[in-house]
Write an enzyme that holds these catalytic residues in place. Structure first.
Site, PDB file in Angstrom:
ATOM      1  N   ASN A 196     109.525  23.186  86.275  1.00  0.00           N
ATOM      2  CA  ASN A 196     109.695  22.766  87.591  1.00  0.00           C
ATOM      3  C   ASN A 196     110.513  21.649  87.319  1.00  0.00           C
ATOM      4  O   ASN A 196     110.628  20.958  88.722  1.00  0.00           O
ATOM      5  CB  ASN A 196     108.265  22.375  88.048  1.00  0.00           C
ATOM      6  CG  ASN A 196     107.323  23.800  88.022  1.00  0.00           C
ATOM      7  OD1 ASN A 196     107.707  24.607  88.321  1.00  0.00           O
ATOM      8  ND2 ASN A 196     106.275  23.605  87.459  1.00  0.00           N
TER       9      ASN A 196
ATOM     10  N   ASN B 251     104.365  26.161  76.845  1.00  0.00           N
ATOM     11  CA  ASN B 251     103.960  25.806  78.498  1.00  0.00           C
ATOM     12  C   ASN B 251     103.856  26.801  79.179  1.00  0.00           C
ATOM     13  O   ASN B 251     103.730  28.158  78.694  1.00  0.00           O
ATOM     14  CB  ASN B 251     105.276  25.071  78.835  1.00  0.00           C
ATOM     15  CG  ASN B 251     105.121  23.910  79.614  1.00  0.00           C
ATOM     16  OD1 ASN B 251     104.372  24.315  80.576  1.00  0.00           O
ATOM     17  ND2 ASN B 251     105.587  22.731  79.409  1.00  0.00           N
TER      18      ASN B 251
ATOM     19  N   PHE C   6     106.115  17.393  87.798  1.00  0.00           N
ATOM     20  CA  PHE C   6     105.989  16.028  86.918  1.00  0.00           C
ATOM     21  C   PHE C   6     105.530  14.872  88.022  1.00  0.00           C
ATOM     22  O   PHE C   6     106.228  13.785  88.358  1.00  0.00           O
ATOM     23  CB  PHE C   6     107.157  15.580  86.342  1.00  0.00           C
ATOM     24  CG  PHE C   6     107.481  16.375  85.207  1.00  0.00           C
ATOM     25  CD1 PHE C   6     106.436  17.211  84.510  1.00  0.00           C
ATOM     26  CD2 PHE C   6     108.791  16.198  84.333  1.00  0.00           C
ATOM     27  CE1 PHE C   6     106.850  17.887  83.267  1.00  0.00           C
ATOM     28  CE2 PHE C   6     109.127  17.114  83.119  1.00  0.00           C
ATOM     29  CZ  PHE C   6     108.081  17.831  82.791  1.00  0.00           C
TER      30      PHE C   6
ATOM     31  N   SER D  41     108.829  22.502  80.837  1.00  0.00           N
ATOM     32  CA  SER D  41     108.205  22.888  82.349  1.00  0.00           C
ATOM     33  C   SER D  41     109.282  23.399  83.120  1.00  0.00           C
ATOM     34  O   SER D  41     110.503  23.069  82.970  1.00  0.00           O
ATOM     35  CB  SER D  41     107.959  21.347  82.932  1.00  0.00           C
ATOM     36  OG  SER D  41     107.877  21.746  84.358  1.00  0.00           O
TER      37      SER D  41
ATOM     38  N   LYS E 262     107.215  20.537  72.822  1.00  0.00           N
ATOM     39  CA  LYS E 262     106.589  21.548  73.358  1.00  0.00           C
ATOM     40  C   LYS E 262     107.509  22.511  74.067  1.00  0.00           C
ATOM     41  O   LYS E 262     108.253  22.146  74.825  1.00  0.00           O
ATOM     42  CB  LYS E 262     105.503  20.965  74.457  1.00  0.00           C
ATOM     43  CG  LYS E 262     104.729  22.043  75.182  1.00  0.00           C
ATOM     44  CD  LYS E 262     103.881  21.406  76.207  1.00  0.00           C
ATOM     45  CE  LYS E 262     102.760  22.510  76.924  1.00  0.00           C
ATOM     46  NZ  LYS E 262     101.818  21.862  77.548  1.00  0.00           N
TER      47      LYS E 262
ATOM     48  N   ASN F  12     101.698  27.089  89.000  1.00  0.00           N
ATOM     49  CA  ASN F  12     102.207  25.455  89.709  1.00  0.00           C
ATOM     50  C   ASN F  12     103.483  25.288  89.527  1.00  0.00           C
ATOM     51  O   ASN F  12     104.191  25.543  88.814  1.00  0.00           O
ATOM     52  CB  ASN F  12     101.250  24.465  88.640  1.00  0.00           C
ATOM     53  CG  ASN F  12     102.053  23.845  87.510  1.00  0.00           C
ATOM     54  OD1 ASN F  12     102.726  22.785  87.869  1.00  0.00           O
ATOM     55  ND2 ASN F  12     101.771  24.451  86.301  1.00  0.00           N
TER      56      ASN F  12
HETATM   57  C1  LIG Z   1      98.365  22.219  87.223  1.00  0.00           C
HETATM   58  C2  LIG Z   1      99.372  22.324  85.694  1.00  0.00           C
HETATM   59  C3  LIG Z   1     100.108  21.198  85.623  1.00  0.00           C
HETATM   60  C4  LIG Z   1     100.676  21.233  84.351  1.00  0.00           C
HETATM   61  N1  LIG Z   1     101.295  20.215  83.992  1.00  0.00           N
HETATM   62  C5  LIG Z   1     101.970  19.844  82.712  1.00  0.00           C
HETATM   63  C6  LIG Z   1     102.797  18.822  82.351  1.00  0.00           C
HETATM   64  O1  LIG Z   1     102.902  17.972  82.988  1.00  0.00           O
HETATM   65  N2  LIG Z   1     103.027  18.719  80.912  1.00  0.00           N
HETATM   66  C7  LIG Z   1     103.167  20.015  80.060  1.00  0.00           C
HETATM   67  O2  LIG Z   1     103.621  19.762  79.108  1.00  0.00           O
HETATM   68  N3  LIG Z   1     102.347  20.817  80.503  1.00  0.00           N
HETATM   69  C8  LIG Z   1     101.697  20.982  81.867  1.00  0.00           C
HETATM   70  N4  LIG Z   1     101.116  22.515  82.063  1.00  0.00           N
HETATM   71  C9  LIG Z   1     101.087  23.331  81.011  1.00  0.00           C
HETATM   72  C10 LIG Z   1      99.545  23.257  80.126  1.00  0.00           C
HETATM   73  O3  LIG Z   1      99.794  21.865  79.369  1.00  0.00           O
HETATM   74  C11 LIG Z   1      99.607  24.549  79.451  1.00  0.00           C
HETATM   75  O4  LIG Z   1     100.623  24.469  78.380  1.00  0.00           O
HETATM   76  C12 LIG Z   1      99.807  25.877  80.207  1.00  0.00           C
HETATM   77  O5  LIG Z   1      99.041  25.685  81.340  1.00  0.00           O
HETATM   78  C13 LIG Z   1      99.035  26.777  79.340  1.00  0.00           C
HETATM   79  O6  LIG Z   1      97.604  26.676  79.246  1.00  0.00           O
HETATM   80  P1  LIG Z   1      96.622  27.506  79.946  1.00  0.00           P
HETATM   81  O7  LIG Z   1      96.702  28.867  80.008  1.00  0.00           O
HETATM   82  O8  LIG Z   1      95.176  27.111  79.313  1.00  0.00           O
HETATM   83  O9  LIG Z   1      96.580  26.709  81.343  1.00  0.00           O
HETATM   84  C14 LIG Z   1     100.301  22.333  83.352  1.00  0.00           C
HETATM   85  C15 LIG Z   1      99.640  23.273  83.633  1.00  0.00           C
HETATM   86  C16 LIG Z   1      98.914  23.141  85.163  1.00  0.00           C
HETATM   87  C17 LIG Z   1      98.118  24.524  85.237  1.00  0.00           C
END
Ligand SMILES: Cc1cc2nc3c(=O)[nH]c(=O)nc-3n(C[C@H](O)[C@H](O)[C@H](O)COP(=O)(O)O)c2cc1C
Length: 355
Positions: free
Chosen positions: A175, A241, A113, A173, A212, A109
């Site tokens: 991004n 993250n 934000f 993040s 984080k 992704n």
């Molecule tokens: C589509 C998407 C959007 C995300 N947006 C955020 C975010 O706004 N803030 C954040 O701290 N992490 C964000 N994350 C990261 C997740 O909270 C997590 O740390 C990361 O995806 C790893 O976990 P997973 O492998 O179970 O997805 C996002 C992840 C995805 C896939």
């Protein structure tokens, strides 16, 4: 076959962002899900000054605007983290910005934000906080155009701290340009100090502040973060993250897309960070382990590496919400196999058994 497996082919015909919007839309129309299902007492724990029915939480990014956090209880989660939220609403990066890597069970992704801003979240939480029975984390970010990053986190902390069981500084993040540079020692100290002060000012009982971090940090950076964390302003760490790395063997259709990679390929690197942080902080700070969790065994491995709570997001895309119940059942099997009476006994176990 559960309901999600049945509808997944249809769901996946939608582009990923639409499918996500549809999932949130459906949950908004399921208020009965706000009632938590009872959990096995062996999964319950107390940490961050709160009681958790179980250690499995919904990771940030799914519910960026706090629309459906209460419903996470009915899906079986023990807590939910909303955000990242920024002071001003912003639309994020141009689409397409979300990609499913089905063969790798991963997601990329570069949302950037996209969210409705702190005022919209505050209004929603003012209306829903009292009836939500779930532990609620609020994850703060900064607007893309803001120069004084700490000022944005101060605004988030002041406005939303009073609704939170814990607050997260997200500096990881990939991004938002320049964001991850805030993980360096000096900017981090300043950022944490100012956000902590804002929370103390705004809240009669300030919630714990967590940081984080990214999975792409080198060991000296981790050591700095651990040192800063142990100075006292932080109540815990969230690791990790998404990653900017692209491990070999990724689904070639999307491996070249820019953004953060999550899901299965993130499991090992992020668990390694949890393990390292547990060592560096000598087990003194609660760590929330997140990255690639898709089973009870995965959850157990994160906990043994040093996490006291875990979170997930990407696996929901592939397995649907019934996964949460399967994870908790799997976790109980792990406890039985290792003859442990509660989940807390497993926290950091690897460090005691394999020095
Ligand atoms: C589509 C998407 C959007 C995300 N947006 C955020 C975010 O706004 N803030 C954040 O701290 N992490 C964000 N994350 C990261 C997740 O909270 C997590 O740390 C990361 O995806 C790893 O976990 P997973 O492998 O179970 O997805 C996002 C992840 C995805 C896939």
């Amino acid at each position: 076959m559960d309901f999600y497996s049945a509808i997944r082919p249809l769901f996946w015909r939608l582009d990923p962002e639409r499918a996500h919007r549809f999932a949130v839309w459906s949950l908004e129309r399921a208020p009965w899900l706000a009632a938590p299902a009872p959990d096995d007492p062996r999964l319950q724990l107390e940490v961050l000054g709160r009681r958790f029915a179980n250690p499995v939480g919904l990771a940030a990014g799914f519910d960026k605007d706090a629309r459906v956090w209460r419903q996470a209880a009915g899906l079986g989660f023990g807590f939910a983290e909303v955000g990242s939220v920024t002071p001003q609403p912003q639309s994020g990066n141009p689409a397409p910005r979300l990609f499913r890597l089905a063969r790798s069970r991963a997601v990329i992704n570069r949302m950037g934000f996209n969210n409705q801003g702190v005022e919209a979240m505050a209004a929603r939480l003012a209306a829903t906080r009292a009836s939500g029975r779930l532990v609620l984390g609020i994850n703060l970010g900064k607007n893309k155009a803001t120069e004084d990053a700490a000022a944005d986190y101060e605004i988030g902390a002041r406005r939303l701290g009073p609704f939170a069981d814990y607050v997260v500084i997200n500096v990881s993040s990939p991004n938002t340009p320049g964001l991850r540079a805030l993980q360096g020692r000096e900017p981090l100290l300043e950022l944490i100090r100012r956000t902590h002060a804002a929370l103390a000012e705004a809240c009669a009982e300030p919630p714990p502040l967590l940081l984080k971090i990214a999975p792409d940090l080198a060991e000296p950076d981790l050591a700095d973060i651990a040192e800063v964390a142990l100075r006292g302003y932080l109540g815990g760490l969230i690791a990790t993250n998404t990653t900017i790395e692209r491990p070999a063997g990724l689904d070639p259709a999307f491996a070249g897309e820019a953004g953060g990679l999550s899901g299965r390929p993130l499991f090992d690197p992020s668990t390694a960070i949890v393990r390292k942080l547990y060592q560096l902080t000598r087990g003194r700070l609660p760590i929330i382990g997140v990255g690639g969790i898709a089973s009870g065994e995965d959850t157990y491995a994160k906990i043994r590496a040093g996490a006291i709570l875990v979170q997930l997001y990407s696996a929901l895309v592939f397995d649907g919400p019934s996964l949460i119940r399967r994870i908790k059942a799997g976790l109980l099997q792990c406890l039985e196999r290792d003859r442990l009476g509660s989940i807390v006994e497993a926290v950091g176990l690897d460090h005691r058994e394999r020095p």
